[in-house]
Design a protein around this motif. Structure first.
Motif: not given
Length: 416
Positions: A46-50
């Motif tokens: 989730d930290l690297d997603d939009d």
């Protein structure tokens, strides 16, 4: 030595930049000191997603909508749709953020909590943030684009968004949930467009609403607001080069990178307590890097000035003070006019934290006492031990806040 160097450097690069190896989340603050090797740490995608990727991962359905305000701003709304929902909830975010704050608690996100409880969820965005950089005639590089405060957000953005949602769902009334500035803009909307609000909103929940901010509130924050406020004679509030937290500038990117990889997360949390108040609940360790990632959306200095005017007037929730001459032209009075909170007819449920330094308990009592008895039929909730950020990232946010809001909504549904 050269051989060791050639082996170590690629390994460090891999640790920092390869998602399969990188661990970006830990279950305890101490584990962040040993994040790459601790079994208590893991990689969270989730930290690297939009925002749409996060919703897709945890829920599987989403929609994107665009709304035009009466003064020409184009706003992006996100929807997590429900078939045959119990009701419709519209969330409005705080200052320096956007709609991502409602899905930034991973699988336990606030938006997902209400969706799983059976509600059709809409996530609002306000002018100028990451998702709302468009206007029918203005460009974000122009000064006029940033000439707004929470007044325009309440009067134009909330009105346009709520009316759009209402049309999409067939005319039913919605529940409005506003946090911090989202609560303040909600009060602006409900008081200046009271007839529209009655027709479109069945319940307005304002959490840490930041409206009646007097001199006894804000802790250390009022001293930081003092600095930009007293620069207004040097730098125009409408100067597009002097917008706070611009995400595209190098120093914001560097600051976010360093904060994400800074090991002493507890130190960061204690520093934040100077602004938000001490928390007995404490921000969940797993969420702190997501907190860093989603905070920092652009805001014009005029909003900062407007909030500081509220502080120095000892909590008068009123329109922007342009100075006597300009006030006479706009309002017909030397002083800016107050928002007619007593005219609000929509039921309002006030939620705040006992330890909140930004929106302190006395401010919420003042707001509650200003509203009419008809609009306070669902009462208020003070959450012991909560500071300003616990409504988003506190360990017991769902148990102490959102489950209680669901109870109120269920009671309303039973009566309908």
């Amino acid at each position: 030595m050269k051989t060791v160097f050639l082996l170590v450097v690629p390994l460090m690069v891999a640790l920092f930049f390869t998602p399969q190896i990188q661990r970006n989340t830990c279950r305890s603050y101490f584990s962040y000191f040993n994040i790459f090797f601790s079994s208590d740490c893991y990689y969270n995608p989730d930290l690297d997603d939009d925002i749409l990727g996060i919703i897709q991962r945890h829920v599987g359905v989403h929609e994107t909508h665009q709304v035009q305000t009466d003064d020409g701003y184009l706003l992006t709304l996100f929807r997590i749709p429900r078939q045959n929902p119990k009701g419709v909830i519209f969330f409005q975010h705080s200052l320096c953020t956007d709609a991502r704050i409602w899905v930034s608690q991973y699988n336990e996100s606030i938006a997902f909590f209400f969706w799983r409880a059976g509600y059709d969820v809409w996530l609002g965005n306000t002018r100028g943030n990451y998702f709302c950089k468009k206007h029918v005639s203005l460009n974000p590089t122009e000064a006029a684009f940033w000439n707004f405060t929470f007044h325009e957000i309440g009067y134009y953005d909330n009105h346009a968004s709520i009316e759009y949602v209402k049309r999409q769902i067939g005319g039913s009334k919605i529940t409005y949930v506003g946090y911090s500035m989202g609560g303040a803009s909600g009060m602006v909307y409900a008081s200046t467009r009271d007839k529209d609000a009655v027709d479109s909103v069945k319940l307005m929940v304002v959490m840490s609403s930041s409206t009646q901010l007097g001199l006894d509130c804000a802790g250390f924050l009022k001293y930081t607001l003092f600095i930009p406020y007293n620069l207004q004679g040097i730098v125009s509030f409408a100067d597009p080069l002097f917008v706070l937290n611009r995400q595209d500038v190098w120093y914001v990117k560097i600051a976010r990178f360093l904060a994400t990889h800074f090991s002493c997360k507890k130190c960061m949390l204690l520093i934040s307590h100077l602004f938000t108040g001490f928390s007995q609940d404490d921000l969940v360790p797993d969420l702190i890097n997501m907190f860093i990632r989603v905070h920092g959306s652009e805001i014009p200095l005029k909003i900062v000035y407007h909030y500081y005017q509220t502080y120095i007037s000892d909590g008068l929730f009123r329109r922007y003070d342009h100075g006597e001459a300009r006030n006479l032209e706009i309002y017909g009075t030397k002083e800016p006019t107050s928002y007619p909170l007593e005219n609000i007819k929509v039921p309002v449920h006030i939620v705040h934290g006992a330890n909140d330094n930004i929106d302190c308990p006395t401010a919420n009592e003042k707001l509650y006492n200003t509203l009419s008895k008809n609009s306070t039929v669902y009462g208020k909730l003070m959450v012991e031990g909560f500071n300003h950020f616990d409504f988003l990232y506190g360990r017991y946010r769902n148990e102490k806040v959102y489950s209680k809001i669901l109870q109120i909504l269920d009671d309303i549904n039973r009566k309908e």
